[in-house]
Scaffold this motif. Sequence first.
Motif, PDB file in Angstrom:
ATOM      1  N   MET A   1      37.040  97.319  -0.336  1.00 21.90           N
ATOM      2  CA  MET A   1      35.917  97.650   0.497  1.00 21.90           C
ATOM      3  C   MET A   1      34.641  97.278  -0.247  1.00 21.90           C
ATOM      4  SD  MET A   1      34.798 101.221   2.358  1.00 21.90           S
ATOM      5  CE  MET A   1      35.145 102.263   1.001  1.00 21.90           C
ATOM      6  N   GLN A   2      33.742  96.603   0.468  1.00 22.26           N
ATOM      7  CA  GLN A   2      32.457  96.221  -0.099  1.00 22.26           C
ATOM      8  C   GLN A   2      31.482  97.390  -0.011  1.00 22.26           C
ATOM      9  OE1 GLN A   2      30.648  92.851   1.813  1.00 22.26           O
ATOM     10  NE2 GLN A   2      29.383  92.396   0.054  1.00 22.26           N
ATOM     11  N   ARG A   3      30.734  97.607  -1.078  1.00 19.87           N
ATOM     12  CA  ARG A   3      29.783  98.718  -1.120  1.00 19.87           C
ATOM     13  C   ARG A   3      28.364  98.162  -1.237  1.00 19.87           C
ATOM     14  NH1 ARG A   3      29.828 104.246  -4.270  1.00 19.87           N
ATOM     15  NH2 ARG A   3      27.579 104.519  -4.460  1.00 19.87           N
ATOM     16  N   TRP A   4      27.453  98.709  -0.447  1.00 15.88           N
ATOM     17  CA  TRP A   4      26.059  98.289  -0.450  1.00 15.88           C
ATOM     18  C   TRP A   4      25.196  99.468  -0.880  1.00 15.88           C
ATOM     19  CZ3 TRP A   4      24.572  93.364   1.314  1.00 15.88           C
ATOM     20  CH2 TRP A   4      25.588  92.611   1.877  1.00 15.88           C
ATOM     21  N   GLU A   5      24.215  99.190  -1.716  1.00 23.38           N
ATOM     22  CA  GLU A   5      23.232 100.200  -2.076  1.00 23.38           C
ATOM     23  C   GLU A   5      21.866  99.704  -1.622  1.00 23.38           C
ATOM     24  OE1 GLU A   5      23.309 101.942  -5.970  1.00 23.38           O
ATOM     25  OE2 GLU A   5      25.466 101.574  -6.134  1.00 23.38           O
ATOM     26  N   VAL A   6      21.202 100.508  -0.838  1.00 22.93           N
ATOM     27  CA  VAL A   6      19.902 100.139  -0.289  1.00 22.93           C
ATOM     28  C   VAL A   6      18.833 100.997  -0.953  1.00 22.93           C
ATOM     29  CG1 VAL A   6      18.511  99.997   1.808  1.00 22.93           C
ATOM     30  CG2 VAL A   6      20.967  99.530   1.909  1.00 22.93           C
ATOM     31  N   SER A   7      17.890 100.330  -1.613  1.00 23.36           N
ATOM     32  CA  SER A   7      16.837 101.072  -2.296  1.00 23.36           C
ATOM     33  C   SER A   7      15.510 101.050  -1.535  1.00 23.36           C
ATOM     34  CB  SER A   7      16.628 100.510  -3.705  1.00 23.36           C
ATOM     35  OG  SER A   7      16.255  99.152  -3.640  1.00 23.36           O
ATOM     36  N   GLU A   8      15.395 100.119  -0.577  1.00 31.78           N
ATOM     37  CA  GLU A   8      14.191 100.037   0.248  1.00 31.78           C
ATOM     38  C   GLU A   8      14.543  99.329   1.547  1.00 31.78           C
ATOM     39  OE1 GLU A   8      11.760  96.154  -1.038  1.00 31.78           O
ATOM     40  OE2 GLU A   8      11.938  97.618  -2.650  1.00 31.78           O
ATOM     41  N   PRO A   9      13.722  99.507   2.583  1.00 33.18           N
ATOM     42  CA  PRO A   9      14.008  98.858   3.864  1.00 33.18           C
ATOM     43  C   PRO A   9      13.997  97.326   3.731  1.00 33.18           C
ATOM     44  CG  PRO A   9      12.268 100.486   4.103  1.00 33.18           C
ATOM     45  CD  PRO A   9      12.529 100.336   2.641  1.00 33.18           C
ATOM     46  N   TYR A  10      14.870  96.667   4.467  1.00 31.07           N
ATOM     47  CA  TYR A  10      14.910  95.203   4.486  1.00 31.07           C
ATOM     48  C   TYR A  10      13.621  94.663   5.080  1.00 31.07           C
ATOM     49  CZ  TYR A  10      16.566  90.484   5.577  1.00 31.07           C
ATOM     50  OH  TYR A  10      16.709  89.128   5.667  1.00 31.07           O
ATOM     51  N   ILE A  11      13.159  95.298   6.149  1.00 31.21           N
ATOM     52  CA  ILE A  11      11.901  94.938   6.802  1.00 31.21           C
ATOM     53  C   ILE A  11      11.032  96.187   6.809  1.00 31.21           C
ATOM     54  CG2 ILE A  11      10.801  94.154   8.928  1.00 31.21           C
ATOM     55  CD1 ILE A  11      13.468  92.849   9.670  1.00 31.21           C
ATOM     56  N   LYS A  12       9.848  96.065   6.262  1.00 37.10           N
ATOM     57  CA  LYS A  12       8.928  97.205   6.248  1.00 37.10           C
ATOM     58  C   LYS A  12       8.025  97.128   7.467  1.00 37.10           C
ATOM     59  CE  LYS A  12       9.076  97.582   1.276  1.00 37.10           C
ATOM     60  NZ  LYS A  12       8.379  97.530   0.009  1.00 37.10           N
ATOM     61  N   MET A  13       8.270  98.038   8.395  1.00 37.23           N
ATOM     62  CA  MET A  13       7.474  98.074   9.617  1.00 37.23           C
ATOM     63  C   MET A  13       7.477  99.500  10.151  1.00 37.23           C
ATOM     64  SD  MET A  13      10.179  96.026  12.045  1.00 37.23           S
ATOM     65  CE  MET A  13       8.890  95.537  13.111  1.00 37.23           C
ATOM     66  N   SER A  14       6.629  99.744  11.098  1.00 40.63           N
ATOM     67  CA  SER A  14       6.511 101.075  11.661  1.00 40.63           C
ATOM     68  C   SER A  14       6.770 101.015  13.158  1.00 40.63           C
ATOM     69  CB  SER A  14       5.113 101.637  11.376  1.00 40.63           C
ATOM     70  OG  SER A  14       5.008 102.915  11.934  1.00 40.63           O
TER      71      SER A  14
END
Length: 116
Positions: A1-14
């Motif tokens: 199984m592949q594991r992903w760690e996300v430390s910030e949004p891929y796209i910064k928007m509101s």
Amino acid sequence: MQRWEVSEPYIKMSCGLGEAPFYEKETHTLRFFDITKEKLHVVVLNKGPSSLQTFDLGTAVSTSADIERTSDEIIVGAKYGFAIMNHNTKALKYIKKVWEERDGPGKNERYDPGFA
């Protein structure tokens, strides 16, 4: 199984209410809608966040799907019902309206065909 760690949004928007992500395999793009701000956002995934394009639709759209055998149009669930959206112009052509302003309150409600 592949594991992903996300430390910030891929796209910064509101987004007011960002929904309905849809991956287009042929163009390797991701499209999604901001329902309350009436926007369509499209990003080319192999080009990264800098490829983000935002289009003002002038009406609420909450979901979409590709139409088989055409790349010029998609089908969407929009403010008044079901419509065909032109990929280039972003213009909507309703194919089935399920609500009109004259029907009274409900402009911020979602269409529920009674299955829920």
